[in-house]
Write an enzyme that holds these catalytic residues in place. Structure first.
Site, PDB file in Angstrom:
ATOM      1  N   SER A   1       0.826  -1.210   0.000  1.00 31.72           N
ATOM      2  CA  SER A   1       0.000   0.000   0.000  1.00 31.72           C
ATOM      3  C   SER A   1       0.862   1.264   0.000  1.00 31.72           C
ATOM      4  O   SER A   1       0.386   2.327  -0.382  1.00 31.72           O
ATOM      5  CB  SER A   1      -0.880   0.006   1.247  1.00 31.72           C
ATOM      6  OG  SER A   1      -0.061  -0.020   2.402  1.00 31.72           O
TER       7      SER A   1
ATOM      8  N   GLU B   1       4.026   6.086   7.597  1.00 26.08           N
ATOM      9  CA  GLU B   1       3.966   6.763   6.285  1.00 26.08           C
ATOM     10  C   GLU B   1       4.352   8.241   6.436  1.00 26.08           C
ATOM     11  O   GLU B   1       4.885   8.844   5.513  1.00 26.08           O
ATOM     12  CB  GLU B   1       2.562   6.642   5.681  1.00 26.08           C
ATOM     13  CG  GLU B   1       2.229   5.256   5.131  1.00 26.08           C
ATOM     14  CD  GLU B   1       2.930   4.940   3.806  1.00 26.08           C
ATOM     15  OE1 GLU B   1       3.073   5.833   2.961  1.00 26.08           O
ATOM     16  OE2 GLU B   1       3.342   3.773   3.627  1.00 26.08           O
TER      17      GLU B   1
ATOM     18  N   HIS C   1       5.173  -2.536   7.215  1.00 27.25           N
ATOM     19  CA  HIS C   1       5.599  -1.219   7.695  1.00 27.25           C
ATOM     20  C   HIS C   1       6.343  -1.312   9.036  1.00 27.25           C
ATOM     21  O   HIS C   1       7.183  -0.466   9.340  1.00 27.25           O
ATOM     22  CB  HIS C   1       4.384  -0.303   7.919  1.00 27.25           C
ATOM     23  CG  HIS C   1       3.817   0.312   6.679  1.00 27.25           C
ATOM     24  ND1 HIS C   1       3.127  -0.407   5.735  1.00 27.25           N
ATOM     25  CD2 HIS C   1       3.827   1.608   6.238  1.00 27.25           C
ATOM     26  CE1 HIS C   1       2.737   0.409   4.770  1.00 27.25           C
ATOM     27  NE2 HIS C   1       3.145   1.630   5.049  1.00 27.25           N
TER      28      HIS C   1
ATOM     29  N   CYS D   1       3.043  -6.727   9.688  1.00 31.52           N
ATOM     30  CA  CYS D   1       2.745  -5.649   8.740  1.00 31.52           C
ATOM     31  C   CYS D   1       4.110  -5.206   8.252  1.00 31.52           C
ATOM     32  O   CYS D   1       5.016  -4.983   9.072  1.00 31.52           O
ATOM     33  CB  CYS D   1       2.020  -4.497   9.435  1.00 31.52           C
ATOM     34  SG  CYS D   1       1.868  -3.019   8.394  1.00 31.52           S
TER      35      CYS D   1
HETATM   36  N1  DGL Z   1       2.233  -2.812   4.839  1.00 32.14           N
HETATM   37  C1  DGL Z   1       0.928  -3.351   4.768  1.00 32.14           C
HETATM   38  C2  DGL Z   1       0.739  -4.620   5.531  1.00 32.14           C
HETATM   39  O1  DGL Z   1       1.704  -5.329   5.665  1.00 32.14           O
HETATM   40  C3  DGL Z   1      -0.240  -2.433   4.650  1.00 32.14           C
HETATM   41  C4  DGL Z   1      -0.596  -1.580   5.790  1.00 32.14           C
HETATM   42  C5  DGL Z   1      -1.745  -0.683   5.455  1.00 32.14           C
HETATM   43  O2  DGL Z   1      -1.782  -0.132   4.356  1.00 32.14           O
HETATM   44  O3  DGL Z   1      -2.642  -0.539   6.301  1.00 32.14           O
HETATM   45  O4  DGL Z   1      -0.342  -4.974   5.940  1.00 32.14           O
END
Ligand code: DGL
Length: 271
Positions: free
Chosen positions: A15, A156, A190, A188
């Site tokens: 994303s 982000e 991120h 996740c």
């Molecule tokens: N980096 C993503 C994940 O691993 C997406 C996080 C998101 O856009 O909420 O779920």
């Protein structure tokens, strides 16, 4: 597949900036491979959206990667891996792989007391994908999960070392520490970007694991199995496209992950 397939890029998407944690590991393990990365910054975050929406977004971004001649697709997003991989596998003419199984494998290898925590987006946590993947490998492991939806917007924004991010972490993880876990899966892509803040909060007794390294190994194995790995003498490149312009992306990619990104293309999603 023929040798022209081998020289095509690996398509990777998320994303936003998070999937670059996986791209960085792919660069490290497979330096001769070209990578084409798309961050769907026009529609980040994915984490709170329905399965139907995540399936559609993932299909649209995969079409863009196919148009870039990708030889395989790495879904470097746990939410899309949890909710959209079966649909992508049915629809796409190239191999697809995700991050849940590699993360589960890392957790099972790391835990000593059989008590594992998982943090992720609402979509990932509510899907139960990590419980299933961990229990498929180790049925007796106890899994405690928490959705942490505010973390992705903070990351982000580039708030990797920031008191507000520390407060978000404390708010979500307060009751995970006393639950007895010795391992926490960063479910996740991120979250590895705030690994230091998480480690500071959780202390030395809890190991942090993520999917990136095991995902890169799974990609290497898949390329070998399909006979589509790039020539080892090649010098791989990383190209990045975003579906909308954003300020936070480049500093995070270059400063936090040490990636050389170069020019970032803006490519609107075609519907
Ligand atoms: N980096 C993503 C994940 O691993 C997406 C996080 C998101 O856009 O909420 O779920």
């Amino acid at each position: 597949m023929d040798s022209t397939t081998s020289s095509r890029p690996i398509g990777v998407f998320d994303s936003g900036v998070g999937g670059l944690t996986v791209a960085a590991e792919l660069r490290r393990l497979l330096p001769h491979e070209d990578i084409y990365y798309i961050g769907d910054t026009a529609r980040v975050p994915y984490g709170g959206k329905s399965q139907a929406t995540i399936e559609r977004y993932s299909a649209e971004i995969s079409e863009m990667l196919l148009a870039e001649n990708a030889k395989m697709i790495v879904v470097a997003c746990n939410t899309a891996s949890a909710l959209a991989i079966p649909r992508l596998e049915n629809a796409l003419p190239i191999p697809v792989t995700g991050v849940i199984e590699p993360g589960a494998r890392a957790a099972v290898a790391a835990t000593r007391n059989g008590q594992v925590g998982v943090i992720g987006t609402r979509g990932t946590i509510h899907s139960g994908a990590y419980e299933r993947a961990i229990h498929a490998l180790a049925p007796d492991v106890r899994v405690t999960s928490r959705a942490c939806p505010m973390l992705v917007p903070a990351i982000e924004e580039g708030w990797l070392d920031d008191s507000l991010t520390d407060s978000i972490i404390a708010r979500y993880l307060g009751d995970l520490v006393p639950s007895g876990i010795d391992t926490l899966v960063l479910g996740c892509t991120h979250y590895p970007l705030v690994k230091s803040a998480l480690a500071r909060y959780l202390g030395p007794g809890i190991r942090l694991v993520d999917s990136a390294e095991n995902c890169a190994i799974a990609v290497r194995d898949l390329l070998t199995r399909h006979g589509i790995g790039a020539c080892e003498k090649a010098q791989g490149t990383l190209r990045v496209a975003l579906t909308d312009a954003t300020d936070g992306f480049l500093p995070v990619a270059e400063e936090a992950l040490g990636l050389t990104v170069g020019e970032v293309r803006i490519a609107a999603v075609q519907r």
